[in-house]
Design a protein around this motif. Structure first.
Motif, mmCIF file in Angstrom:
data_model
loop_
_atom_site.group_PDB
_atom_site.id
_atom_site.type_symbol
_atom_site.label_atom_id
_atom_site.label_comp_id
_atom_site.label_asym_id
_atom_site.label_seq_id
_atom_site.Cartn_x
_atom_site.Cartn_y
_atom_site.Cartn_z
ATOM 1 N N GLU A 1 4.178 1.580 2.268
ATOM 2 C CA GLU A 1 5.292 2.480 1.963
ATOM 3 C C GLU A 1 4.833 3.918 2.085
ATOM 4 N N VAL A 2 5.568 4.705 2.866
ATOM 5 C CA VAL A 2 5.248 6.124 3.022
ATOM 6 C C VAL A 2 6.281 6.895 2.215
ATOM 7 N N ARG A 3 5.799 7.692 1.256
ATOM 8 C CA ARG A 3 6.720 8.358 0.328
ATOM 9 C C ARG A 3 6.288 9.790 0.068
ATOM 10 N N SER A 4 7.233 10.555 -0.495
ATOM 11 C CA SER A 4 6.931 11.941 -0.826
ATOM 12 C C SER A 4 6.066 12.007 -2.072
ATOM 13 N N SER A 5 5.075 12.932 -2.078
ATOM 14 C CA SER A 5 4.278 13.122 -3.288
ATOM 15 C C SER A 5 4.968 14.122 -4.216
ATOM 16 N N CYS B 1 0.859 -1.185 0.000
ATOM 17 C CA CYS B 1 0.000 0.000 0.000
ATOM 18 C C CYS B 1 0.895 1.235 0.000
ATOM 19 N N GLU B 2 0.730 2.095 -1.001
ATOM 20 C CA GLU B 2 1.628 3.245 -1.146
ATOM 21 C C GLU B 2 0.955 4.534 -0.671
ATOM 22 N N ILE B 3 1.523 5.143 0.361
ATOM 23 C CA ILE B 3 0.957 6.367 0.952
ATOM 24 C C ILE B 3 1.853 7.552 0.577
ATOM 25 N N PHE B 4 1.303 8.476 -0.203
ATOM 26 C CA PHE B 4 2.073 9.659 -0.600
ATOM 27 C C PHE B 4 1.700 10.839 0.297
ATOM 28 N N THR B 5 2.720 11.546 0.784
ATOM 29 C CA THR B 5 2.442 12.654 1.690
ATOM 30 C C THR B 5 3.448 13.788 1.461
ATOM 31 N N GLU C 1 11.030 11.809 -5.784
ATOM 32 C CA GLU C 1 11.002 10.395 -6.172
ATOM 33 C C GLU C 1 11.711 9.502 -5.159
ATOM 34 N N GLU C 2 12.052 10.055 -3.991
ATOM 35 C CA GLU C 2 12.784 9.248 -3.005
ATOM 36 C C GLU C 2 11.997 7.999 -2.639
ATOM 37 N N ARG C 3 12.715 7.026 -2.101
ATOM 38 C CA ARG C 3 12.110 5.729 -1.835
ATOM 39 C C ARG C 3 11.181 5.707 -0.624
ATOM 40 N N GLY C 4 11.446 6.530 0.357
ATOM 41 C CA GLY C 4 10.574 6.597 1.522
ATOM 42 C C GLY C 4 10.815 5.482 2.524
ATOM 43 N N THR C 5 9.791 5.254 3.350
ATOM 44 C CA THR C 5 9.897 4.292 4.459
ATOM 45 C C THR C 5 8.994 3.104 4.210
ATOM 46 N N ARG C 6 9.525 1.918 4.461
ATOM 47 C CA ARG C 6 8.696 0.709 4.322
ATOM 48 C C ARG C 6 8.339 0.188 5.702
ATOM 49 N N ILE C 7 7.059 -0.012 5.950
ATOM 50 C CA ILE C 7 6.600 -0.566 7.224
ATOM 51 C C ILE C 7 6.252 -2.025 6.960
ATOM 52 N N HIS C 8 6.883 -2.897 7.714
ATOM 53 C CA HIS C 8 6.845 -4.325 7.360
ATOM 54 C C HIS C 8 6.784 -5.169 8.616
ATOM 55 N N SER C 9 6.653 -6.481 8.431
ATOM 56 C CA SER C 9 6.642 -7.367 9.586
ATOM 57 C C SER C 9 8.022 -7.316 10.228
ATOM 58 N N GLU C 10 8.088 -7.617 11.512
ATOM 59 C CA GLU C 10 9.325 -7.454 12.271
ATOM 60 C C GLU C 10 10.505 -8.222 11.677
ATOM 61 N N THR C 11 10.216 -9.351 11.009
ATOM 62 C CA THR C 11 11.310 -10.131 10.433
ATOM 63 C C THR C 11 11.603 -9.705 9.004
ATOM 64 N N PRO D 1 9.270 13.099 3.140
ATOM 65 C CA PRO D 1 9.855 11.972 2.392
ATOM 66 C C PRO D 1 9.812 10.636 3.120
ATOM 67 N N GLY D 2 8.804 10.396 3.958
ATOM 68 C CA GLY D 2 8.695 9.115 4.646
ATOM 69 C C GLY D 2 8.434 9.333 6.121
ATOM 70 N N VAL D 3 8.656 8.278 6.901
ATOM 71 C CA VAL D 3 8.568 8.421 8.354
ATOM 72 C C VAL D 3 9.960 8.853 8.808
ATOM 73 N N LEU D 4 10.020 9.958 9.515
ATOM 74 C CA LEU D 4 11.307 10.519 9.933
ATOM 75 C C LEU D 4 11.525 10.284 11.422
ATOM 76 N N THR D 5 12.764 10.538 11.861
ATOM 77 C CA THR D 5 13.082 10.325 13.275
ATOM 78 C C THR D 5 12.298 11.276 14.188
ATOM 79 N N ALA D 6 11.738 12.343 13.620
ATOM 80 C CA ALA D 6 10.855 13.254 14.363
ATOM 81 C C ALA D 6 10.088 14.065 13.329
ATOM 82 N N ASP D 7 9.073 14.772 13.774
ATOM 83 C CA ASP D 7 8.334 15.653 12.871
ATOM 84 C C ASP D 7 9.292 16.735 12.354
ATOM 85 N N PRO D 8 9.515 16.806 11.032
ATOM 86 C CA PRO D 8 10.480 17.786 10.506
ATOM 87 C C PRO D 8 10.067 19.237 10.741
ATOM 88 N N ARG D 9 8.783 19.456 11.055
ATOM 89 C CA ARG D 9 8.367 20.824 11.390
ATOM 90 C C ARG D 9 8.969 21.250 12.730
#
Ligand code: ADP
Ligand code: ASP
Ligand code: MG
Length: 417
Positions: free
Chosen positions: A227-231, A169-173, A234-244, A176-184
């Motif tokens: 996948e959370v990506r920039s709208s 499932c591709e989420i564009f926002t 074209e960066e790859r963004g963050t993939r949220i996946h099973s722990e393994t 550029p993905g899930v970051l270590t903190a809110d970039p704002r």
């Protein structure tokens, strides 16, 4: 060919120019030949504006009418995007949640999806059309229009990806993905290549609003990567996946972070990690002392609890008990913040201008000094620590709302820079 499910959030469809850019991106993807379903949110701040509008005419608008009102936000976007695609020569059709076959229970403003009957979507995909679905909404068995909770377009996208058998499932926002903190708040925050479902659920639940936590819960249940990506880029963004890192779609995108480091010299194989810092503010922080033998007041109706960030109850040897909880400022606390809710003689303290700042990551509590390091970082910034709470994947600090952002920057500097 597998169906691609793409979701564009409110910030990515804020203006007609944004919608044009989204349409161009869809056209480029369509060239690859995949059937495409696009989930859209309301433009920019439309949902907030509609809710404000309702409160201009009524102090207590009914949840049913509010749902009817706010779902119109997504309808605007879906039609504009469909018109835009058609004008570019791309066949497209828009559907409301109800037309898409998203069936929910009857809890207005926070409905849960009970089943999906997406035959109309499938028919239109077979006709070669791009299908645009209004996010965040469904219909109950009684044909009442419902919404899935704020941020619920993410849930719509995951539900459709699961139902249509999409590999991801591709989420564009707008980030550029899930970051270590809110970039704002922390401009130097870094995008994370991959995160486990559990960590992301904790992160979202504690304020990392880039993804709605219910969408991640759904993705985990069906093992579908998100996948959370920039709208914009074209960066790859963050993939949220099973722990393994296993499960459907594994190996098609990012390598789970654990594997990236598996043969690195610097990092031991068994290691805890801190993924990021989340902020929820304002937060209502409540402490209640309930005397021994107190029963709930007669006639008290059990009420739906607010969305708890944490909740604890402590029974003391003398029979009295302590209840402590925090809920996000935008949730309805009903009578939960009134002493009478807890019975005769209960004493209550309500602090509605608190912030909850949380470090999130796997095995976070195995780091013995994390509490003292966090407290020292707060002390160095003159930030009072009102309380510390831990979960399996998180450590949270309660502090004054006015200092919440400063606290995030200090914890980020201490643990993530
Ligand atoms: P959308 O309109 O696409 O649904 P949201 O506003 O719901 O977007 O979520 C994106 C926002 O989430 C970003 O603009 C960012 O300010 C905020 N955010 C909070 N925490 C994080 C984080 N850890 N990583 C990325 N974005 C975050
Ligand atoms: N428009 C809705 C909201 O603002 C749903 C969403 O954006 O996901 O909450
Ligand atoms: Mg969102």
């Amino acid at each position: 060919l597998p169906t691609r499910v793409l979701k564009f959030g409110g910030t990515s469809v804020e203006t007609p120019a944004h919608i044009l850019a989204v349409a161009r991106r869809i056209l480029a993807y369509r060239k690859a030949g995949d059937p495409i379903v696009v989930v859209v949110s309301a433009m920019g701040q439309t949902t907030d504006e509609l809710i404000r509008l309702a409160h201009r005419v009524s102090r207590t608008p009914s949840r049913r009418e509010l749902d009817m009102l706010v779902t119109s936000g997504e309808r605007i976007t879906m039609t504009l995007l469909a018109m835009c695609l058609e004008s570019m020569g791309c066949p497209a059709i828009s559907f409301t949640g109800s037309q898409s076959g998203i069936v929910t229970d009857t809890r207005h403003s926070n409905a849960q999806i009970t089943s999906m009957k997406s035959f109309r979507i499938r028919e239109e995909l077979e006709r070669g059309r791009v299908v645009i679905v209004a996010g965040f909404q469904g219909v109950s068995a009684l044909k009442e229009v419902t919404t899935l909770g704020r941020g619920g377009s993410d849930t719509t996208a995951v539900a459709l990806a699961v139902h249509l058998g999409a590999p991801v499932c591709e989420i564009f926002t707008d980030v550029p993905g899930v970051l270590t903190a809110d970039p704002r708040i922390v401009p130097s925050a870094r995008p994370l290549p991959g995160i486990g479902y559990g960590e992301m659920i904790a992160f979202s639940h504690l304020g990392g609003r880039v993804l709605f936590h219910r969408a991640v819960l759904l993705a985990r249940k069906y093992g579908i990567p998100v996948e959370v990506r920039s709208s914009i880029t074209e960066e790859r963004g963050t993939r949220i996946h099973s722990e393994t890192g296993a499960g459907p779609g594994a190996g098609t995108g990012h390598v789970p972070p654990a594997r990236i480091h598996a043969d690195s010299e610097e990092e031991p194989m068994e290691s805890e990690r801190i993924l990021g810092v989340a902020l929820e503010s304002p937060v209502t922080w409540v402490r209640v002392r309930i005397p021994a033998g107190t029963a709930p007041p007669p006639g008290a109706e059990p009420q739906a609890p607010p969305r708890f960030l944490f909740f604890s109850r402590l029974q003391l040897p003398d029979g009295s008990s302590w209840v402590e909880f925090a809920s996000a400022g935008d949730t309805d606390t009903g009578t939960w913040t009134q002493a009478a809710h807890w019975g005769t003689g209960s004493e209550i303290s309500v602090q509605s201008d608190a912030a909850l700042i949380s470090l999130v990551g796997e095995g976070i509590l195995s780091q013995g000094d994390i509490v003292s390091r966090s407290e020292s970082a707060m002390q160095a910034g003159g930030i009072p620590v009102w309380g510390v709470h831990t979960g399996t994947l998180s450590l949270s600090i309660l502090a004054p709302a006015t200092q919440g952002e400063d606290a995030v920057r200090r914890l980020h500097a201490e643990f993530l820079e």
